[in-house]
Design a protein around this motif. Structure first.
Motif, PDB file in Angstrom:
ATOM      1  N   ALA A  83      -9.390   3.089 -11.097  1.00 19.50           N
ATOM      2  CA  ALA A  83      -9.726   2.635 -12.307  1.00 19.50           C
ATOM      3  C   ALA A  83      -8.941   3.201 -13.382  1.00 19.50           C
ATOM      4  CB  ALA A  83     -11.032   2.402 -12.719  1.00 19.50           C
ATOM      5  N   MET A  84      -8.386   4.090 -13.267  1.00 26.02           N
ATOM      6  CA  MET A  84      -7.555   5.004 -14.504  1.00 26.02           C
ATOM      7  C   MET A  84      -6.403   4.128 -15.085  1.00 26.02           C
ATOM      8  SD  MET A  84      -9.280   7.272 -15.551  1.00 26.02           S
ATOM      9  CE  MET A  84      -8.184   8.394 -16.616  1.00 26.02           C
ATOM     10  N   PRO A  85      -5.432   3.557 -14.175  1.00 29.67           N
ATOM     11  CA  PRO A  85      -4.410   2.750 -14.533  1.00 29.67           C
ATOM     12  C   PRO A  85      -4.744   1.796 -15.615  1.00 29.67           C
ATOM     13  CG  PRO A  85      -4.202   3.206 -12.164  1.00 29.67           C
ATOM     14  CD  PRO A  85      -5.337   3.647 -12.526  1.00 29.67           C
ATOM     15  N   LEU A  86      -6.047   1.306 -15.460  1.00 25.23           N
ATOM     16  CA  LEU A  86      -6.442   0.049 -16.540  1.00 25.23           C
ATOM     17  C   LEU A  86      -7.105   0.401 -17.602  1.00 25.23           C
ATOM     18  CD1 LEU A  86      -7.783  -2.090 -13.493  1.00 25.23           C
ATOM     19  CD2 LEU A  86      -5.588  -2.551 -14.809  1.00 25.23           C
ATOM     20  N   ILE A  87      -7.677   1.780 -17.783  1.00 23.33           N
ATOM     21  CA  ILE A  87      -8.684   2.427 -18.970  1.00 23.33           C
ATOM     22  C   ILE A  87      -8.278   3.465 -19.256  1.00 23.33           C
ATOM     23  CG2 ILE A  87     -10.604   0.749 -18.009  1.00 23.33           C
ATOM     24  CD1 ILE A  87     -12.004   3.028 -16.883  1.00 23.33           C
ATOM     25  N   HIS A 106     -13.107   0.665 -26.540  1.00 16.85           N
ATOM     26  CA  HIS A 106     -11.970   0.170 -27.087  1.00 16.85           C
ATOM     27  C   HIS A 106     -10.638   0.894 -26.172  1.00 16.85           C
ATOM     28  CE1 HIS A 106     -14.346  -0.317 -30.358  1.00 16.85           C
ATOM     29  NE2 HIS A 106     -14.960   0.765 -30.005  1.00 16.85           N
ATOM     30  N   ASN A 107      -9.976  -0.206 -25.382  1.00 20.68           N
ATOM     31  CA  ASN A 107      -9.185   0.297 -24.385  1.00 20.68           C
ATOM     32  C   ASN A 107      -7.658  -0.030 -24.921  1.00 20.68           C
ATOM     33  OD1 ASN A 107      -7.264   0.192 -22.128  1.00 20.68           O
ATOM     34  ND2 ASN A 107      -8.984  -0.985 -21.060  1.00 20.68           N
ATOM     35  N   PRO A 108      -6.829   0.901 -25.013  1.00 22.69           N
ATOM     36  CA  PRO A 108      -5.290   0.962 -25.615  1.00 22.69           C
ATOM     37  C   PRO A 108      -4.601   0.262 -24.407  1.00 22.69           C
ATOM     38  CG  PRO A 108      -5.639   3.022 -24.792  1.00 22.69           C
ATOM     39  CD  PRO A 108      -7.276   2.136 -24.831  1.00 22.69           C
ATOM     40  N   ASN A 112      -5.047  -8.317 -23.794  1.00 21.78           N
ATOM     41  CA  ASN A 112      -5.571  -9.451 -24.127  1.00 21.78           C
ATOM     42  C   ASN A 112      -7.173  -9.345 -23.678  1.00 21.78           C
ATOM     43  OD1 ASN A 112      -5.786 -10.488 -21.346  1.00 21.78           O
ATOM     44  ND2 ASN A 112      -3.518 -11.155 -21.827  1.00 21.78           N
ATOM     45  N   ALA A 113      -8.100 -10.149 -24.485  1.00 20.98           N
ATOM     46  CA  ALA A 113      -9.382 -10.276 -23.809  1.00 20.98           C
ATOM     47  C   ALA A 113      -9.763 -11.585 -23.906  1.00 20.98           C
ATOM     48  CB  ALA A 113     -10.374  -9.599 -24.895  1.00 20.98           C
ATOM     49  N   SER A 119     -14.215  -9.839 -20.426  1.00 25.91           N
ATOM     50  CA  SER A 119     -13.075  -9.314 -19.609  1.00 25.91           C
ATOM     51  C   SER A 119     -11.981  -9.129 -20.548  1.00 25.91           C
ATOM     52  CB  SER A 119     -12.714 -10.451 -18.685  1.00 25.91           C
ATOM     53  OG  SER A 119     -12.449 -11.629 -19.256  1.00 25.91           O
ATOM     54  N   PHE A 120     -10.745  -8.272 -19.945  1.00 27.61           N
ATOM     55  CA  PHE A 120      -9.808  -7.995 -20.663  1.00 27.61           C
ATOM     56  C   PHE A 120      -8.473  -8.141 -19.706  1.00 27.61           C
ATOM     57  CE2 PHE A 120     -11.141  -4.368 -18.433  1.00 27.61           C
ATOM     58  CZ  PHE A 120      -9.974  -3.565 -18.295  1.00 27.61           C
TER      59      PHE A 120
END
Length: 122
Positions: A83-87, A106-108, A112-113, A119-120
């Motif tokens: 999951a790390m590449p996404l969050i 708060h995900n840099p 978009n969301a 979802s993002f």
């Protein structure tokens, strides 16, 4: 044909990690204190919603192989390596708005969301 340059291995990268606000850390500690055997929370990402990905929180009584541990103010947050590449770089917050209480992310990496905030996309 797949070459070495085509293979992405999350374990090969240096991650910024995840952080928790004092409110999120305190709430996780409260959850752990109320449930014997609970060690913390796991934050997963699943394909979901109209924007692409959704956050999933799970209680952790035993870490899974490949989980990364982020600890802050006594609160433990596990994240699957995949999951790390996404969050990576996400700050986890816990907010109260009237009668509602919810974890916020708060995900840099989120480009978009969806309109409902469930979802993002990256």
């Amino acid at each position: 044909m797949t070459t070495q340059a085509d293979i992405f291995e999350p374990a090969d990268y240096r991650w910024r990690g995840l952080t928790m606000t004092p409110a999120a850390a305190a709430h996780i500690c409260e959850l752990v204190a109320k449930q014997p055997g609970l060690l913390g929370i796991r934050l997963r990402v699943k394909q979901s919603g109209c924007a692409g990905f959704g956050y999933v929180l799970e209680q952790v009584s035993a870490p899974e192989p490949g989980d990364l541990l982020f600890e802050q103010q006594g609160a433990r947050l596990w994240v699957p390596l995949k999951a790390m590449p996404l969050i990576d770089g996400t700050e986890v917050d816990y907010v109260r708005d009237g009668l509602n209480q919810v974890f916020k992310f708060h995900n840099p990496n989120a480009q978009n969301a969806c309109g409902c905030g469930e979802s993002f996309g990256v």
